[in-house]
Design a protein around this motif. Structure first.
Motif, PDB file in Angstrom:
ATOM      1  N   LEU A   1       0.817  -1.204   0.000  1.00  0.00           N
ATOM      2  CA  LEU A   1       0.000   0.000   0.000  1.00  0.00           C
ATOM      3  C   LEU A   1       0.856   1.262   0.000  1.00  0.00           C
ATOM      4  CD1 LEU A   1      -3.019   0.312  -0.140  1.00  0.00           C
ATOM      5  CD2 LEU A   1      -3.104   0.528   2.347  1.00  0.00           C
ATOM      6  N   VAL A   2       2.045   1.195   0.603  1.00  0.00           N
ATOM      7  CA  VAL A   2       2.948   2.347   0.582  1.00  0.00           C
ATOM      8  C   VAL A   2       3.246   2.746  -0.857  1.00  0.00           C
ATOM      9  CG1 VAL A   2       5.280   3.136   1.113  1.00  0.00           C
ATOM     10  CG2 VAL A   2       4.011   1.851   2.818  1.00  0.00           C
ATOM     11  N   SER A   3       3.608   1.761  -1.685  1.00  0.00           N
ATOM     12  CA  SER A   3       3.960   2.056  -3.080  1.00  0.00           C
ATOM     13  C   SER A   3       2.740   2.470  -3.890  1.00  0.00           C
ATOM     14  CB  SER A   3       4.615   0.824  -3.723  1.00  0.00           C
ATOM     15  OG  SER A   3       5.834   0.518  -3.079  1.00  0.00           O
ATOM     16  N   ARG A   4       1.589   1.844  -3.651  1.00  0.00           N
ATOM     17  CA  ARG A   4       0.386   2.181  -4.415  1.00  0.00           C
ATOM     18  C   ARG A   4      -0.060   3.609  -4.123  1.00  0.00           C
ATOM     19  NH1 ARG A   4      -4.296  -1.521  -3.236  1.00  0.00           N
ATOM     20  NH2 ARG A   4      -5.258  -0.289  -4.902  1.00  0.00           N
ATOM     21  N   ALA A   5      -0.099   3.969  -2.833  1.00  0.00           N
ATOM     22  CA  ALA A   5      -0.518   5.321  -2.475  1.00  0.00           C
ATOM     23  C   ALA A   5       0.487   6.346  -2.983  1.00  0.00           C
ATOM     24  CB  ALA A   5      -0.676   5.434  -0.953  1.00  0.00           C
ATOM     25  N   TYR A   6       1.773   6.033  -2.869  1.00  0.00           N
ATOM     26  CA  TYR A   6       2.811   6.949  -3.345  1.00  0.00           C
ATOM     27  C   TYR A   6       2.672   7.180  -4.853  1.00  0.00           C
ATOM     28  CZ  TYR A   6       7.430   8.692  -4.636  1.00  0.00           C
ATOM     29  OH  TYR A   6       8.453   9.433  -5.157  1.00  0.00           O
ATOM     30  N   SER A   7       2.461   6.113  -5.605  1.00  0.00           N
ATOM     31  CA  SER A   7       2.341   6.241  -7.067  1.00  0.00           C
ATOM     32  C   SER A   7       1.107   7.040  -7.451  1.00  0.00           C
ATOM     33  CB  SER A   7       2.296   4.848  -7.704  1.00  0.00           C
ATOM     34  OG  SER A   7       3.495   4.146  -7.468  1.00  0.00           O
ATOM     35  N   ALA A   8      -0.023   6.799  -6.748  1.00  0.00           N
ATOM     36  CA  ALA A   8      -1.265   7.503  -7.077  1.00  0.00           C
ATOM     37  C   ALA A   8      -1.100   9.009  -6.912  1.00  0.00           C
ATOM     38  CB  ALA A   8      -2.407   6.995  -6.202  1.00  0.00           C
ATOM     39  N   VAL A   9      -0.435   9.424  -5.821  1.00  0.00           N
ATOM     40  CA  VAL A   9      -0.259  10.848  -5.572  1.00  0.00           C
ATOM     41  C   VAL A   9       0.844  11.422  -6.449  1.00  0.00           C
ATOM     42  CG1 VAL A   9       0.251  12.597  -3.831  1.00  0.00           C
ATOM     43  CG2 VAL A   9      -1.037  10.564  -3.192  1.00  0.00           C
ATOM     44  N   SER A  10       1.956  10.712  -6.531  1.00  0.00           N
ATOM     45  CA  SER A  10       3.105  11.207  -7.285  1.00  0.00           C
ATOM     46  C   SER A  10       2.769  11.432  -8.749  1.00  0.00           C
ATOM     47  CB  SER A  10       4.277  10.231  -7.147  1.00  0.00           C
ATOM     48  OG  SER A  10       5.399  10.695  -7.850  1.00  0.00           O
ATOM     49  N   ASP A  11       2.008  10.497  -9.351  1.00  0.00           N
ATOM     50  CA  ASP A  11       1.645  10.635 -10.768  1.00  0.00           C
ATOM     51  C   ASP A  11       0.738  11.827 -11.014  1.00  0.00           C
ATOM     52  OD1 ASP A  11       3.126   8.400 -11.238  1.00  0.00           O
ATOM     53  OD2 ASP A  11       1.417   7.022 -11.400  1.00  0.00           O
ATOM     54  N   ASP A  12       0.100  12.308  -9.944  1.00  0.00           N
ATOM     55  CA  ASP A  12      -0.880  13.387 -10.072  1.00  0.00           C
ATOM     56  C   ASP A  12      -0.287  14.760  -9.775  1.00  0.00           C
ATOM     57  OD1 ASP A  12      -3.498  14.101 -10.681  1.00  0.00           O
ATOM     58  OD2 ASP A  12      -4.083  14.195  -8.579  1.00  0.00           O
ATOM     59  N   LEU A  13       0.978  14.781  -9.322  1.00  0.00           N
ATOM     60  CA  LEU A  13       1.586  16.049  -8.938  1.00  0.00           C
ATOM     61  C   LEU A  13       2.232  16.727 -10.135  1.00  0.00           C
ATOM     62  CD1 LEU A  13       3.315  15.142  -5.549  1.00  0.00           C
ATOM     63  CD2 LEU A  13       1.188  16.389  -5.893  1.00  0.00           C
ATOM     64  N   PRO A  14       2.228  18.068 -10.166  1.00  0.00           N
ATOM     65  CA  PRO A  14       2.941  18.780 -11.237  1.00  0.00           C
ATOM     66  C   PRO A  14       4.433  18.534 -11.129  1.00  0.00           C
ATOM     67  CG  PRO A  14       2.233  20.308  -9.520  1.00  0.00           C
ATOM     68  CD  PRO A  14       1.600  18.979  -9.209  1.00  0.00           C
ATOM     69  N   LYS A  15       5.074  18.298 -12.235  1.00  0.00           N
ATOM     70  CA  LYS A  15       6.502  18.010 -12.255  1.00  0.00           C
ATOM     71  C   LYS A  15       7.208  19.001 -13.160  1.00  0.00           C
ATOM     72  CE  LYS A  15       5.975  13.059 -11.398  1.00  0.00           C
ATOM     73  NZ  LYS A  15       4.523  13.108 -11.220  1.00  0.00           N
ATOM     74  N   GLY A  16       8.456  19.278 -12.836  1.00  0.00           N
ATOM     75  CA  GLY A  16       9.255  20.171 -13.663  1.00  0.00           C
ATOM     76  C   GLY A  16      10.720  19.852 -13.495  1.00  0.00           C
ATOM     77  N   PHE A  17      11.548  20.369 -14.375  1.00  0.00           N
ATOM     78  CA  PHE A  17      12.980  20.122 -14.314  1.00  0.00           C
ATOM     79  C   PHE A  17      13.715  21.428 -14.517  1.00  0.00           C
ATOM     80  CE2 PHE A  17      11.026  16.156 -15.580  1.00  0.00           C
ATOM     81  CZ  PHE A  17      11.647  15.238 -14.754  1.00  0.00           C
ATOM     82  N   LEU A  18      14.844  21.571 -13.841  1.00  0.00           N
ATOM     83  CA  LEU A  18      15.651  22.777 -13.917  1.00  0.00           C
ATOM     84  C   LEU A  18      17.055  22.367 -14.339  1.00  0.00           C
ATOM     85  CD1 LEU A  18      16.081  25.811 -13.293  1.00  0.00           C
ATOM     86  CD2 LEU A  18      16.710  25.126 -10.973  1.00  0.00           C
ATOM     87  N   LEU A  19      17.581  23.016 -15.393  1.00  0.00           N
ATOM     88  CA  LEU A  19      18.934  22.749 -15.862  1.00  0.00           C
ATOM     89  C   LEU A  19      19.801  23.946 -15.521  1.00  0.00           C
ATOM     90  CD1 LEU A  19      20.803  20.776 -17.358  1.00  0.00           C
ATOM     91  CD2 LEU A  19      20.226  21.972 -19.480  1.00  0.00           C
ATOM     92  N   PRO A  20      20.547  23.891 -14.406  1.00  0.00           N
ATOM     93  CA  PRO A  20      21.396  25.020 -14.034  1.00  0.00           C
ATOM     94  C   PRO A  20      22.454  25.279 -15.094  1.00  0.00           C
ATOM     95  CG  PRO A  20      21.159  23.467 -12.200  1.00  0.00           C
ATOM     96  CD  PRO A  20      20.600  22.800 -13.418  1.00  0.00           C
ATOM     97  N   GLU A  21      22.846  26.521 -15.202  1.00  0.00           N
ATOM     98  CA  GLU A  21      23.824  26.907 -16.218  1.00  0.00           C
ATOM     99  C   GLU A  21      25.134  26.162 -15.982  1.00  0.00           C
ATOM    100  OE1 GLU A  21      25.863  30.975 -18.044  1.00  0.00           O
ATOM    101  OE2 GLU A  21      24.377  31.069 -16.432  1.00  0.00           O
TER     102      GLU A  21
END
Length: 624
Positions: free
Chosen positions: A270-290
């Motif tokens: 259940l730890v992994s299932r709940a984590y995946s359900a929330v994580s997949d629904d969160l906004p994600k972004g990436f930053l490439l420092p200079e």
């Protein structure tokens, strides 16, 4: 004992606290005796001071505590000593001093903490656990079964109890395999990996052979290794509800309420299932420092979310038949867990851990899913700070037996936030106050404990800085005494209007999850009462028989149960706020709160409509 002038100064700086309680002191009533019981019981408190003859003047521009004095001092002392000697299972010997200020007498009573061998102190006519009280923050809370573990240092916890009707056939073999895999990753040569499944379950405290020769699962065994079918049959409410709410408020739009996914099964999965359900629904972004070749992920750190979920599974009260609620708003995540924190709220994040589920905690520790040294919350705070996000905030409500964790999802004091705060530059706010304004903008309200968690400051500093925000009309105070909270004031509301016009409404969520259900009744809060609400308008909407009972109420009633039953009926008809009840029953809200609402909540007859934040501006009460 502390001098009276120092007590009043401390009260005006930080209000009532864990170690000090003030009363009007017209008589030695039940609430005074509950405070004495709580001071005597609370571990490591050292006792507390009860002061009779001080009152908080609410009608002043800035409410202050003042000496009002007590009459018939001899009778008060005699009644206090008599009740302390007769009401409890053992006599209590208070230390009493009289001090005079402006020709007014004040009674100072110090209640020493009892020795561990004498705890818990409780009212003889009620027994345990309900007759015992603890000092939680500035309130006195009835004890529960979980508190008895604290007093008696019991080695047997609820997760070691046998589940009637269970057998080894209820075990999910995949969960056993997952445990072996996780344990092997931690220690390849762990002795228990050589056991067969039955021996392994017995070694972990998850299965017991009864006198009749049958094998039964304990609650630890059923929760950690039980199949979904067994969970549905034996513990149907032990699940996780992932609820997605459009916008930033609970059921803000009645036509577009929320969607939910119900999850149940072995806790290791259940730890992994709940984590995946929330994580997949969160906004994600990436930053490439200079100058860097590898991009960094931005947003809520995954380890923070996992730590929050693991803590919920490990520390929740499984005596309570309620699901864990994981609520995803547009701007935050709230995790509501059955069971208050066994660790005092002001010690959260400090080393040391207290667990009500020792076998489940051991399994999580051995598989490296969790640590048991009390550093989980400190780790979450550090990771959120490193990600440039607000620290997590926590609320442990002993009375409602709830624990709430709140995570804001956007970067704290981001460029957008700083632009919004620029309009208040002339006010010379410090960083703590700026964080409080951003939090209030996102969550709708802030109180003193939340302010301290956000900024890592003590109660004196937080009280002073919040008072300054109130004086500047940035925040507006609601509630009274220990129930005080602050919402956006007139000056801050102008800034909110600016932000709304620039940024528009919060973005809608992505596609809905597959299941849809109605809201839990405990969370469906009514609209906030306002000064425009009138007695006639409130009276008109309630049933006629209840209306007639209210009209027939006089200014004084000889039997308090009459008023008590009317309050329950009103809150059964629909949730009512304290302001609405005060208007309808034509009683002062402080009187209703202390003499009826709080006792009814402690007896389990009323509950909050918004349990995740007791000081919420829309808070109301509904009948259980």
């Amino acid at each position: 004992m502390e001098m009276l002038k120092d007590i009043i100064e401390r009260l005006n700086n930080s209000d009532e606290s864990t170690t000090i309680e003030v009363k009007r002191g017209s008589a030695i009533d039940r609430s005074i005796m509950e405070t004495i019981c709580a001071f005597s019981n609370e571990p490591d408190l050292g006792g507390g001071t009860l002061v009779l003859g001080i009152e908080r003047k609410e009608l002043l521009l800035f409410p202050q505590y003042e000496v009002v004095g007590v009459k018939d001092m001899d009778k008060l002392q005699l009644d206090l000593a008599s009740q302390c000697a007769s009401l409890f299972n053992i006599p209590v010997r208070p230390e009493i001093e009289i001090e005079t200020s402006n020709n007014l007498n004040v009674l100072k009573v110090f209640i020493p903490e009892l020795h561990i061998s004498q705890k818990p102190l409780y009212f003889k006519n009620e027994g345990l656990p309900r007759g015992a009280y603890r000092r939680i923050g500035s309130s006195d809370q009835r004890c529960s079964d979980d508190d008895m573990i604290l007093f008696y240092n019991q080695t047997e916890t609820f997760d070691s109890a046998i589940v009637q009707g269970s057998s080894l056939d209820d075990i999910d073999e995949n969960a056993i395999s997952l445990y072996r895999q996780l344990r092997k990753n931690v220690n390849t040569y762990a002795e228990e990996l050589q056991y067969n499944d039955k021996e392994l379950l017995q070694a972990l405290g998850c299965a017991v052979k009864t006198q009749s020769g049958d094998w039964k699962l304990t609650y630890a065994g059923l929760l950690v290794f039980g199949s979904r079918a067994a969970h549905r049959r034996l513990i149907p409410m032990m699940r996780v509800d992932y609820i997605r709410v459009p916008g930033n408020e609970w059921v803000a739009d009645p036509e577009n309420r929320f969607t939910t996914i119900d999850m149940r099964g072995p806790l290791l999965e259940l730890v992994s299932r709940a984590y995946s359900a929330v994580s997949d629904d969160l906004p994600k972004g990436f930053l490439l420092p200079e100058g860097e070749l590898h991009a960094e992920s931005v947003g809520l750190p995954g380890r923070v979310l996992r730590e929050a979920l693991v803590n919920a599974f490990m520390h929740r009260s499984y005596r309570v038949n309620e699901p864990i609620q994981l609520i995803r708003y547009g701007n935050r995540i709230e995790l509501r867990n059955p069971g208050f924190s066994l660790k005092p709220a002001d010690q959260l994040g400090e080393p040391g851990s207290q667990s009500r589920n020792q076998f489940i905690a051991a399994i999580f520790h051995e598989t490296n899913l969790a640590e048991t040294k009390g550093s989980g919350i400190r780790t979450m705070r550090r990771l959120m700070e490193r990600a440039g996000m607000a620290p997590p905030t926590f609320e442990s409500d002993h009375g409602a037996n709830k624990f709430t964790l709140r995570l804001l999802l956007h970067h704290f004091l981001s460029e957008e936030d700083l632009d919004w705060l620029n309009q208040f530059n002339s006010l010379n706010l410090n960083d703590n106050q700026k964080r409080a304004l951003i939090f209030t903008r996102e969550a709708g309200a802030v109180d003193n404990p939340t302010y301290r968690q956000l900024n890592g400051c003590d109660v004196f500093r937080s009280s002073g800085e919040l008072r300054q925000l109130k004086e500047l009309d940035l925040l507006e105070m609601k509630g009274k005494g220990r129930y005080t909270y602050l919402i956006a004031g007139s000056l801050m509301n102008q800034g909110l209007d600016i932000k709304t016009s620039l940024s528009g409404p919060p973005p809608a969520h992505s596609g809905p999850p597959p299941a849809l259900s109605g809201p839990p009744s405990a969370l469906s809060g009514p609209p906030q009462a306002s000064s425009e609400v009138t007695f006639d308008a409130l009276l008109e909407e309630i049933p006629e028989n209840l209306r007639n009972r209210i009209i027939s109420l006089g200014k004084r009633i000889s039997n308090p149960d009459v008023l008590k039953n009317i309050i329950i009926e009103l809150c059964k008809f629909r949730p009512h706020s304290l302001e609405e009840l005060s208007i309808l029953l034509q009683r002062k809200d402080k009187y209703l709160l202390e003499e009826f609402i709080i006792p009814l909540r402690q007896e389990g007859l009323l509950k909050f409509t918004l349990p995740e934040m007791p000081n919420h501006p829309n808070q109301a009460y509904t009948a259980v």
